[in-house]
Design a protein around this motif. Sequence first.
Motif, PDB file in Angstrom:
ATOM      1  N   LYS A   1       0.835  -1.205   0.000  1.00  0.00           N
ATOM      2  CA  LYS A   1       0.000   0.000   0.000  1.00  0.00           C
ATOM      3  C   LYS A   1       0.873   1.259   0.000  1.00  0.00           C
ATOM      4  CE  LYS A   1      -4.031  -0.897  -0.763  1.00  0.00           C
ATOM      5  NZ  LYS A   1      -4.549  -0.282  -1.990  1.00  0.00           N
ATOM      6  N   GLN A   2       1.896   1.253   0.844  1.00  0.00           N
ATOM      7  CA  GLN A   2       2.817   2.395   0.899  1.00  0.00           C
ATOM      8  C   GLN A   2       3.517   2.565  -0.452  1.00  0.00           C
ATOM      9  OE1 GLN A   2       2.363   0.273   3.308  1.00  0.00           O
ATOM     10  NE2 GLN A   2       1.926   1.525   5.113  1.00  0.00           N
TER      11      GLN A   2
ATOM     12  N   GLU B   1       2.372   1.525  -3.473  1.00  0.00           N
ATOM     13  CA  GLU B   1       1.400   2.028  -4.452  1.00  0.00           C
ATOM     14  C   GLU B   1       1.126   3.508  -4.234  1.00  0.00           C
ATOM     15  OE1 GLU B   1      -1.433  -1.810  -5.528  1.00  0.00           O
ATOM     16  OE2 GLU B   1      -1.927  -0.588  -3.776  1.00  0.00           O
ATOM     17  N   ASP B   2       1.074   3.896  -2.964  1.00  0.00           N
ATOM     18  CA  ASP B   2       0.818   5.297  -2.648  1.00  0.00           C
ATOM     19  C   ASP B   2       1.953   6.173  -3.179  1.00  0.00           C
ATOM     20  OD1 ASP B   2      -0.780   7.329  -1.226  1.00  0.00           O
ATOM     21  OD2 ASP B   2       0.991   7.522   0.043  1.00  0.00           O
TER      22      ASP B   2
ATOM     23  N   GLY C   1       1.938   6.069  -6.998  1.00  0.00           N
ATOM     24  CA  GLY C   1       0.759   6.775  -7.487  1.00  0.00           C
ATOM     25  C   GLY C   1       0.902   8.283  -7.348  1.00  0.00           C
ATOM     26  N   ARG C   2       1.375   8.712  -6.178  1.00  0.00           N
ATOM     27  CA  ARG C   2       1.553  10.150  -5.957  1.00  0.00           C
ATOM     28  C   ARG C   2       2.555  10.743  -6.952  1.00  0.00           C
ATOM     29  NH1 ARG C   2       0.245  12.390  -0.658  1.00  0.00           N
ATOM     30  NH2 ARG C   2      -1.252  10.975   0.272  1.00  0.00           N
TER      31      ARG C   2
ATOM     32  N   TYR D   1       3.302   9.638  -9.919  1.00  0.00           N
ATOM     33  CA  TYR D   1       2.649   9.657 -11.234  1.00  0.00           C
ATOM     34  C   TYR D   1       1.663  10.822 -11.308  1.00  0.00           C
ATOM     35  CZ  TYR D   1       0.659   7.360 -15.429  1.00  0.00           C
ATOM     36  OH  TYR D   1       0.240   7.042 -16.705  1.00  0.00           O
ATOM     37  N   GLY D   2       0.863  10.977 -10.253  1.00  0.00           N
ATOM     38  CA  GLY D   2      -0.120  12.056 -10.222  1.00  0.00           C
ATOM     39  C   GLY D   2       0.520  13.435 -10.316  1.00  0.00           C
ATOM     40  N   LEU D   3       1.630  13.617  -9.612  1.00  0.00           N
ATOM     41  CA  LEU D   3       2.312  14.913  -9.666  1.00  0.00           C
ATOM     42  C   LEU D   3       2.894  15.144 -11.055  1.00  0.00           C
ATOM     43  CD1 LEU D   3       4.074  15.021  -6.171  1.00  0.00           C
ATOM     44  CD2 LEU D   3       2.093  16.347  -6.943  1.00  0.00           C
TER      45      LEU D   3
END
Lengths: 351, 351
Positions: free
Chosen positions: A262-263, A265-266, A269-270, A272-274
């Motif tokens: 989870k950490q 992926e977080d 993901g973050r 990638y999002g940024l």
Amino acid sequence: MKIHILLSKTSEWIQGLGPDAEIVLTSRIRTARNLPDYPFPGRATVKQREEILRIVEKTLSGIDLMQGSLFIRLNEVDEADRQFLVERHLISREHAVAGAGAAISISDLEIYSVMINEEDHLRIQVLKSGFQLDEAWDLMNGLDDRMDEKLGYAYHPDWGYLTACPTNVGTGIRASVMLHLPALVMAKQINQVLQAVIKLGLAVRGLYGEGTEAQGNLFQISNQVTLGKTETDIIDNLKKVIRQIIGHEKNAREHLLKNNVKQLEDRIGRSYGLLKNAHIVSSKEAIELLSALRLGVDMGLIRDIERQTINELMVLSQPAHLQKASGHELEPAGRDIARANLIRERLSGNA
Amino acid sequence: MKIHILLSKTSEWIQGLGPDAEIVLTSRIRTARNLPDYPFPGRATVKQREEILRIVEKTLSGIDLMQGSLFIRLNEVDEADRQFLVERHLISREHAVAGAGAAISISDLEIYSVMINEEDHLRIQVLKSGFQLDEAWDLMNGLDDRMDEKLGYAYHPDWGYLTACPTNVGTGIRASVMLHLPALVMAKQINQVLQAVIKLGLAVRGLYGEGTEAQGNLFQISNQVTLGKTETDIIDNLKKVIRQIIGHEKNAREHLLKNNVKQLEDRIGRSYGLLKNAHIVSSKEAIELLSALRLGVDMGLIRDIERQTINELMVLSQPAHLQKASGHELEPAGRDIARANLIRERLSGNA
């Protein structure tokens, strides 16, 4: 400006292929060679360096492997172009300011390149994608033999190839591998691993070689010793160590997947999002976010991005590349905006 | 569990409509009322509070405006449900722990609600989307009159409505507006504005009322004085001040657009990127990121998200709402994952 064509070409290494490409970005072999009848560049006159340049240019033009290559005299291009070549790992920082007679010949796909009048008369480089030191060495041998045949390198039966700096005497070879080790960094095991590497007599450097900081979890590992060993010994030794590091990084990645998914992926993901949404991005932030994104792609957690896209962005988001692409000089603030625009567009599939 | 139906319903205010909805989330009027023949809840016996509850329940069931409303006795639901009602701004924290006789009646769309046996026998609330204090007051009058007719509120010709706490005596009215003021916060003008508001005799509170911190750039502004002024004076005074604050926030937004548009786009873009891609999000981070995203939507910089979606996420991403939606208790770490999942799905249009 002929350098410009490099912008629209994809180097072989950028394609992100080859064995263990999820951890090994590039395998590189570099040799230091000199002509027998001239002083080393640091002691040669301008006239002598110009002569060396002409001799080598003529020689290269007669070698099959270098057909269609780009030949650039560094004093005929501007500072931004030289910086562009440094960012592309085609010339060294020292070479960029070497002055008269300094030149670079770059083959198609940037697999072969020859620096002329850097510290030595010749610094020949072979650059391959992934973990391919043997293949790189074979390619190097092919070019090196052809050049030796025509130039007759400075060579001493006892000391081997003569070089400007004693650390290169002997084989004159430097083999290096660029590794992406984010999981070892996250697991805080990286220092232990790198210290072991140094104890084994290898050198660890950052993205831009000697004296540079490791950014984006990228570490360049190379041999230190060039004398008293055969080229094959040097390469085999490096290969053995790299294979172990790859094993450690793979274990660390598996551990993350099992215990901290989870950490992980977080974080991925973050990043990638940024990258997909920021409008101002510094080069330092870019390389760190791209490192996390690459980990996501390499671990199969991100599926809509190719590894090649990330490699391209690592190269194209550098200051001189951004300026080259924009066609004019950019202030740092303008570069941070141009970098964010480039990354957003590429990752949205619009560029 | 009947409370559950609120989860799938959209309150009127969540729709994000009404005048100045890009700055004003809600307009709220609350009145404090008591029955004449019973001690205030804090001094009433359990039996008396149960009687009050039955009387009010019966009264409400005969009022047209409250047809189809949800009636919940707070001691018949569990702690998570009471927390859920607090998060929805339908009951106060004090009411959640008020014990015997405490109940809430909630109309369709949550426009009207009546707390029974909180600090007073009755706390009647009207909640409207956007800047609609007059409309809210009209609605309040309609319900208040109907209830007074049947219950005959405790009223003194000199002091007005009698209430448990002297600060509510007189009109017993509290009018409040929830404002989203991110540009004033970014421009560091917010303290100046809020200090002026306090000097004018108004109260400033955070998202969850008295004693709570301002999160997500949300500020609740309400009247302090209830005595010696008419209801219309109180509302008009609040309206005047709010209209000025709206003007300041609009100016600050225009200033950002003119002078810092890149920084603004970067901040909003990053927030959007994190919300769409993070896998672990705390409630504090969620409200801050949603605030930035709302600013982007309200300024027309983000066009693929509706304001209603953001309002929904502000409500649904709260701890008790997440647990209610998941159907079971969640540890804080589990909530942060559930929150991230909810937000990612909603913003991708998959939920």
